[in-house]
Design a protein around this motif. Sequence first.
Motif, PDB file in Angstrom:
ATOM      1  N   THR A   1       0.846  -1.193   0.000  1.00  0.00           N
ATOM      2  CA  THR A   1       0.000   0.000   0.000  1.00  0.00           C
ATOM      3  C   THR A   1       0.879   1.239   0.000  1.00  0.00           C
ATOM      4  O   THR A   1       1.802   1.355   0.821  1.00  0.00           O
ATOM      5  CB  THR A   1      -0.910   0.034   1.247  1.00  0.00           C
ATOM      6  N   ALA A   2       0.604   2.158  -0.930  1.00  0.00           N
ATOM      7  CA  ALA A   2       1.341   3.422  -0.961  1.00  0.00           C
ATOM      8  C   ALA A   2       1.154   4.171   0.347  1.00  0.00           C
ATOM      9  O   ALA A   2       0.051   4.209   0.908  1.00  0.00           O
ATOM     10  CB  ALA A   2       0.867   4.279  -2.132  1.00  0.00           C
ATOM     11  N   GLY A   3       2.236   4.758   0.845  1.00  0.00           N
ATOM     12  CA  GLY A   3       2.209   5.478   2.114  1.00  0.00           C
ATOM     13  C   GLY A   3       2.670   4.653   3.294  1.00  0.00           C
ATOM     14  O   GLY A   3       2.882   5.197   4.386  1.00  0.00           O
ATOM     15  N   THR A   4       2.850   3.341   3.093  1.00  0.00           N
ATOM     16  CA  THR A   4       3.309   2.475   4.178  1.00  0.00           C
ATOM     17  C   THR A   4       4.785   2.720   4.463  1.00  0.00           C
ATOM     18  O   THR A   4       5.612   2.759   3.552  1.00  0.00           O
ATOM     19  CB  THR A   4       3.102   0.993   3.810  1.00  0.00           C
ATOM     20  N   SER A   5       5.123   2.853   5.732  1.00  0.00           N
ATOM     21  CA  SER A   5       6.512   3.044   6.124  1.00  0.00           C
ATOM     22  C   SER A   5       7.276   1.729   6.041  1.00  0.00           C
ATOM     23  O   SER A   5       6.717   0.653   6.268  1.00  0.00           O
ATOM     24  CB  SER A   5       6.598   3.591   7.545  1.00  0.00           C
ATOM     25  N   LEU A   6       8.560   1.830   5.720  1.00  0.00           N
ATOM     26  CA  LEU A   6       9.454   0.684   5.715  1.00  0.00           C
ATOM     27  C   LEU A   6      10.430   0.805   6.875  1.00  0.00           C
ATOM     28  O   LEU A   6      10.899   1.905   7.194  1.00  0.00           O
ATOM     29  CB  LEU A   6      10.227   0.622   4.397  1.00  0.00           C
ATOM     30  N   THR A   7      10.742  -0.324   7.492  1.00  0.00           N
ATOM     31  CA  THR A   7      11.696  -0.352   8.602  1.00  0.00           C
ATOM     32  C   THR A   7      12.667  -1.503   8.395  1.00  0.00           C
ATOM     33  O   THR A   7      12.436  -2.409   7.588  1.00  0.00           O
ATOM     34  CB  THR A   7      10.985  -0.528   9.951  1.00  0.00           C
ATOM     35  N   THR A   8      13.766  -1.463   9.140  1.00  0.00           N
ATOM     36  CA  THR A   8      14.694  -2.586   9.155  1.00  0.00           C
ATOM     37  C   THR A   8      14.204  -3.624  10.162  1.00  0.00           C
ATOM     38  O   THR A   8      13.267  -3.380  10.936  1.00  0.00           O
ATOM     39  CB  THR A   8      16.098  -2.123   9.554  1.00  0.00           C
ATOM     40  N   SER A   9      14.860  -4.775  10.180  1.00  0.00           N
ATOM     41  CA  SER A   9      14.499  -5.813  11.152  1.00  0.00           C
ATOM     42  C   SER A   9      14.750  -5.353  12.580  1.00  0.00           C
ATOM     43  O   SER A   9      14.153  -5.875  13.523  1.00  0.00           O
ATOM     44  CB  SER A   9      15.282  -7.096  10.864  1.00  0.00           C
ATOM     45  N   ALA A  10      15.621  -4.334  12.732  1.00  0.00           N
ATOM     46  CA  ALA A  10      15.890  -3.785  14.056  1.00  0.00           C
ATOM     47  C   ALA A  10      14.936  -2.658  14.434  1.00  0.00           C
ATOM     48  O   ALA A  10      15.066  -2.061  15.501  1.00  0.00           O
ATOM     49  CB  ALA A  10      17.335  -3.279  14.117  1.00  0.00           C
TER      50      ALA A  10
END
Length: 287
Positions: free
Chosen positions: A223-232
Amino acid sequence: MSAASRWGWPISLIRLEGPDSRRFLHGQSSQAIELAEPGCCLATCLISPTARMRGLALACIDASGLDLLVLSGDGAGIRNQLDRVLFPADKVRLGPLQPAVLWQWIGADGPAPGPNRLLPGVDLGSGSEAALWLQRSGEELPASLSALPEQSAEQIEAHRLRCGIPAAPGELNDDTNPFELGLAAWVSLNKGCYVGQETLAKLATYDGVKQQLRHCQSAAPLTAGTSLTTSAGERAGVITSAQGQQGLALVRRSQLDQATLLAGEQPVEITMPLAFVAPPVGAGGQG
């Protein structure tokens, strides 16, 4: 895409007529247009004074002026901005906004060379050496193109995402600049003063690009607008466009070496888009 097919890109055409047309657009966009010869088709970015994206365009030069083909962005807004900075002394007549279609094709030779066959030298989804065909309002397509099967809107969007062709509003907005979007080939760093030049020169000279466009793929819909994070749990970026399980994302510089990021708890594979050109480093040019 299929072995032989065509797909159309609805665009806005703005005609600039007069001996100062090239000089005028040279100062209002990112490409070196002033010394271009008739017959040239140059890919250029329309940007703000702080190098924020307003639109993507092709400048098609002829003997009496040029056609500005706005590929993405607010065509009416771009025309209004050009009109606001056009001085009475400028020998330029700004025409009305006109609809047109830019066609691409694969798996076939396409139409014979002519004034409507363009070679911009950048990858718009069919390779950097590929030709395009400009269909103006009221014109018929050449038989060699009309005979090809036309791709659906869904197929065109899927191809755009794989190639990483920026579009408004997801990628072209007040938060992005050309180098972040892989548009280094659309920028001249040695053309002298123009709108946004100082910011772009600093980004190139000091390796200042803070994020880059990436293709993303997941086993679940994105979904556009979704934040991405690292595994940490570190912030890594945001998805800018999505279609089913693939999309585009702006990924922070510190996380560009990550092959996988997380959208919530869902793993997302991160790769460089096919048409992305890396930002210049240490090449700020003249100004």
